[in-house]
Write an enzyme that holds these catalytic residues in place. Structure first.
Site, short mmCIF file in Angstrom:
data_model
loop_
_atom_site.label_atom_id
_atom_site.label_comp_id
_atom_site.label_asym_id
_atom_site.label_seq_id
_atom_site.Cartn_x
_atom_site.Cartn_y
_atom_site.Cartn_z
N ASP A 226 -73.68 -56.63 -5.73
CA ASP A 226 -72.66 -56.30 -4.72
C ASP A 226 -72.58 -54.78 -4.59
OD1 ASP A 226 -72.29 -59.04 -5.19
OD2 ASP A 226 -70.15 -58.93 -4.77
N LYS B 6 -69.79 -58.55 3.02
CA LYS B 6 -68.56 -58.82 2.26
C LYS B 6 -67.46 -57.89 2.75
CE LYS B 6 -66.98 -58.49 -2.59
NZ LYS B 6 -67.44 -58.23 -3.97
N LYS C 66 -68.82 -63.16 2.67
CA LYS C 66 -67.93 -63.24 1.51
C LYS C 66 -66.64 -62.46 1.77
CE LYS C 66 -67.58 -62.01 -3.42
NZ LYS C 66 -68.29 -61.46 -4.59
#
Length: 309
Positions: free
Chosen positions: A146, A209, A245
């Site tokens: 991430d 995300k 996400k």
């Protein structure tokens, strides 16, 4: 793919329309009883169970991984008629130095280990150090990374520079999946959110995300709608499926249903699977377990009965 500014420059996003559309997802949709339980069980499969604290230890990570392997208590699964279901969360997410502990604790399972990197959460360290952090986490066994984008470049609309940085991070990940955190609460406009989403996908992100969870404003439905429309437009143009996400501030079980409704209505049933949709919402798991126990027993338990780990 090469950077294509024509896919997002001049693309208007109507904030009031996005907010109206987002408000219908929870206000006009109702999922009750056994159907609600089914949606909540499905949400568990897509949670990235996370610990990103300064006091993380090997023991804390081991407890988190134990919860990842068995997220819902066996007596609740029995009551739901799902005792034969091998239910786990989508991934366990930790800092790079905690990756070896998570890999060891999850050995023998198919649960991937995700790691934040690139100077999380601000990302304000030199690019070469961010790339080395990615390589370190991958070398320790992380299957997902991430990363956080450079918000200054997005705010100044320096899309070429932002593309080059994310592409370099994509290369550093090797076989690991790249999830690009946009930190949408710091991007000021939905136009910037749409453009940053497109740049990240063009540069090779497997997921986009919303947030780090450390901003003042994290995941919201209007922002998520904008990002989902971007990945839908990207898919229509290229034929590639990119995951999504939402993360940060998602705590209640009812929110898990709202975000799944968003994905179902905007993207279709296929996006209700862990390879295309994840929640960054560890504390939500406790409320989901509590709601499922109520469905089975008819009584609400104290939240302390369903600790995260």
């Amino acid at each position: 793919m090469p950077l294509d500014l024509s896919m997002f420059e001049g693309h208007a996003v109507n904030r009031s329309a996005a907010e109206r559309r987002a408000s219908t997802l929870s206000a006009r949709r109702s999922v009750k009883k056994v159907y609600q339980a089914a949606w909540l069980v499905n949400a568990v499969r897509m949670i990235d169970l996370t610990t990103l604290s300064g006091d993380d230890t090997e023991g804390k990570v081991q407890r988190l991984c134990a919860k990842a392997r068995q997220p819902i208590a066996p007596y609740i699964m029995d009551g739901l008629g799902l005792s034969d279901m091998d239910l786990t969360v989508g991934a366990v997410c930790v800092y790079p130095t905690m990756v070896p502990h998570a890999v060891k604790a999850l050995k023998g399972t198919s649960i991937p280990v995700a790691s934040v990197a690139t100077g999380f959460p601000a990302g304000l360290i030199p690019l070469n150090l961010r790339l080395e952090e990615i390589k370190y986490a991958v070398g320790e066994g992380a299957g997902e990374i991430d990363i956080v984008i450079n918000r200054e470049m997005a705010l100044k609309q320096e899309w070429n520079q932002l593309y080059d940085e994310i592409a370099a991070m994509r290369e550093a990940c090797g076989e690991a999946h790249l999830k690009a955190i946009l930190a949408t609460g710091e991007l000021e406009t939905l136009r910037n959110v749409y453009a940053a989403s497109m740049v990240a996908m063009q540069a090779g992100a497997d997921f986009i995300k919303t947030s780090t969870g450390k901003e003042g404003v994290n995941a919201t439905l209007p922002v998520s709608l904008t990002m989902v429309r971007a990945l839908r437009d990207y898919g229509d143009a290229t034929g590639y499926q990119i995951g999504f996400k939402p993360a940060g501030g998602i705590k209640a079980a009812k929110e898990a249903i709202a975000w799944q409704v968003l994905m179902k209505e905007e993207m279709g049933r296929e996006w209700l699977e862990p390879h295309l949709f994840r929640f960054g919402a560890s504390s939500m798991l406790g409320d989901i377990e509590r709601q499922l126990e109520h469905h089975v027993t008819g009584r609400y338990a104290s939240s302390s009965r369903h600790a995260m780990s």
